[in-house]
Design a protein around this motif. Structure first.
Motif, mmCIF file in Angstrom:
data_model
loop_
_atom_site.group_PDB
_atom_site.id
_atom_site.type_symbol
_atom_site.label_atom_id
_atom_site.label_comp_id
_atom_site.label_asym_id
_atom_site.label_seq_id
_atom_site.Cartn_x
_atom_site.Cartn_y
_atom_site.Cartn_z
ATOM 1 N N GLU A 1 0.827 -1.202 0.000
ATOM 2 C CA GLU A 1 0.000 0.000 0.000
ATOM 3 C C GLU A 1 0.865 1.257 0.000
ATOM 4 O OE1 GLU A 1 -3.442 1.973 2.870
ATOM 5 O OE2 GLU A 1 -3.153 -0.211 2.895
ATOM 6 N N ALA A 2 1.915 1.246 0.814
ATOM 7 C CA ALA A 2 2.800 2.415 0.902
ATOM 8 C C ALA A 2 3.563 2.627 -0.401
ATOM 9 C CB ALA A 2 3.772 2.253 2.069
ATOM 10 N N VAL A 3 4.125 1.571 -0.967
ATOM 11 C CA VAL A 3 4.907 1.705 -2.203
ATOM 12 C C VAL A 3 4.014 2.170 -3.351
ATOM 13 C CG1 VAL A 3 6.247 0.438 -3.942
ATOM 14 C CG2 VAL A 3 6.724 0.103 -1.505
ATOM 15 N N LYS A 4 2.826 1.600 -3.470
ATOM 16 C CA LYS A 4 1.909 2.010 -4.550
ATOM 17 C C LYS A 4 1.547 3.491 -4.439
ATOM 18 C CE LYS A 4 -0.341 -2.281 -5.901
ATOM 19 N NZ LYS A 4 -1.623 -3.022 -5.958
ATOM 20 N N ALA A 5 1.372 3.978 -3.228
ATOM 21 C CA ALA A 5 1.028 5.391 -3.042
ATOM 22 C C ALA A 5 2.241 6.297 -3.240
ATOM 23 C CB ALA A 5 0.445 5.603 -1.642
ATOM 24 N N PHE A 6 3.405 5.830 -2.827
ATOM 25 C CA PHE A 6 4.628 6.623 -2.850
ATOM 26 C C PHE A 6 5.192 6.800 -4.260
ATOM 27 C CE2 PHE A 6 9.370 6.624 -2.143
ATOM 28 C CZ PHE A 6 9.470 7.870 -1.538
ATOM 29 N N LEU A 7 5.168 5.747 -5.064
ATOM 30 C CA LEU A 7 5.820 5.780 -6.384
ATOM 31 C C LEU A 7 5.397 6.960 -7.258
ATOM 32 C CD1 LEU A 7 6.027 2.026 -7.422
ATOM 33 C CD2 LEU A 7 7.945 3.619 -7.173
ATOM 34 N N PRO A 8 4.119 7.172 -7.513
ATOM 35 C CA PRO A 8 3.773 8.279 -8.422
ATOM 36 C C PRO A 8 4.162 9.649 -7.875
ATOM 37 C CG PRO A 8 1.778 7.266 -7.525
ATOM 38 C CD PRO A 8 2.931 6.428 -7.088
ATOM 39 N N VAL A 9 4.086 9.819 -6.565
ATOM 40 C CA VAL A 9 4.412 11.116 -5.966
ATOM 41 C C VAL A 9 5.910 11.381 -6.042
ATOM 42 C CG1 VAL A 9 4.361 12.459 -3.822
ATOM 43 C CG2 VAL A 9 2.392 11.050 -4.468
ATOM 44 N N ILE A 10 6.716 10.407 -5.613
ATOM 45 C CA ILE A 10 8.167 10.639 -5.585
ATOM 46 C C ILE A 10 8.740 10.687 -6.998
ATOM 47 C CG2 ILE A 10 8.966 8.224 -5.377
ATOM 48 C CD1 ILE A 10 10.369 11.274 -3.458
#
Length: 169
Positions: free
Chosen positions: A106-115
């Motif tokens: 959940e964290a990686v999926k949310a983080f990838l597009p933002v970072i």
């Protein structure tokens, strides 16, 4: 940075998190797979947090962000780490008390597009030890594609690793 998912908050470190960072770092998987991210004391965790907070200002990385439950419990981190060849590598760790609940995915999926937008990149690398089955599953669930399987450099040692690439396009 502040990213919210259904269950998680990804935000920036502050010094009040030193105790939880210390405790989350002590689990057996962290010692086995990323021993350079074990903080034996609260003071060691605080020193690292101070360093990471300065990285937010420069943007040069590593860019490490705590992963919190909605009640502000610190359960781990996600990160983007610059590599020598102008690429970036994803990293993550969820403390042992919070694993097997889908938090890392959940964290990686949310983080990838933002970072990736922040860094203005289209690809993110992922590297893990071949026997780190939990990390392999996270990468696969987050649509990383395995590009290498074999012996390679992992934290200064020749180990059996997998390399992955995530392409945002």
């Amino acid at each position: 940075m502040r990213i919210e998912t259904e269950r998680l908050i990804i935000t920036e470190f502050d010094m009040s998190m030193a105790q939880s960072v210390h405790l989350n770092s002590l689990d057996d998987d962290n010692r086995r797979f990323v021993p350079d991210e074990v903080f034996e004391t609260v003071e060691a965790a605080a020193e690292t947090i101070e360093f990471l907070m300065n990285c937010y200002k420069t943007g040069e990385g590593p860019l490490v962000y705590p992963v919190l439950l909605k009640d502000d419990t610190n359960i781990g981190y996600v990160q983007a780490v610059p590599l020598d060849n102008a690429t970036w590598e994803i990293g993550y760790h969820i403390g042992a008390d919070y694993t097997k609940k889908g938090y890392a995915t959940e964290a990686v999926k949310a983080f990838l597009p933002v970072i990736m937008k922040q860094l203005d990149i289209n690809e993110m690398t992922g590297v893990c030890l071949a026997d780190n089955l939990a990390s392999v599953k996270v990468m696969e669930r987050c649509n990383f594609v395995k590009t290498f399987e074999g012996i390679g450099n992992y934290q200064g040692e020749q180990r059996r690793i997998y390399k992955f690439i995530f392409n945002a396009e």
